[in-house]
Design a protein around this motif. Sequence first.
Motif: not given
Length: 188
Positions: A67-74
């Motif tokens: 699971x990764x937190x990105x600028x577009x969400x998780x």
Amino acid sequence: MLPEIGSPEWAEPRTHELEMEAYVQDTHENNNDPVHFQYVHGMVATPPSEIRYSQDSTHYQIKSTSEQLTPLGTFQMTLVRDSWGLGLTSVRSVGIPDAGLLMYSSTTPIDESRVHSRWLLTATNNLVDIAGEEFMKSLTQGVQQDMPIWRNKVHRARPVLCEADTYLAEFRRWARQFYCRPPAVARG
């Protein structure tokens, strides 16, 4: 092999190249050491991974999902690392719908202790301004973090491996096919 290159949905690739002190096989072994992503590059945990070799044994692929937190969400992101021989690798970041990141590298030995590495980095047009710069920056910083290890590492043809080195051991067996004679036991 790289359908992203030249596709209108993908940004114009950027290139980066550097010469560094490293044994060519050691640079490639990075992909096969998931634990180092935690301890060298600061990942929170070692992601679960799977490895698959092609029938003709010229290619292998490692997929690691977390699971990764990105600028577009998780998102559940998968890092897909494809390798051909000891010097060609692609790394794709997959998991954000209709978006992607790609790094392709070609590493060539100059001599036994130095390599020349060329990278091509790109992202989908809808992601390049949001995360593309960060992706490209993090990859180049990651190599900078690995360089002191490569510069000081002594390559051993038969290293002592631990249980967490499963992929590394498999890679070592696979890599033997690319040598006309086994690599030296140690370089000094």
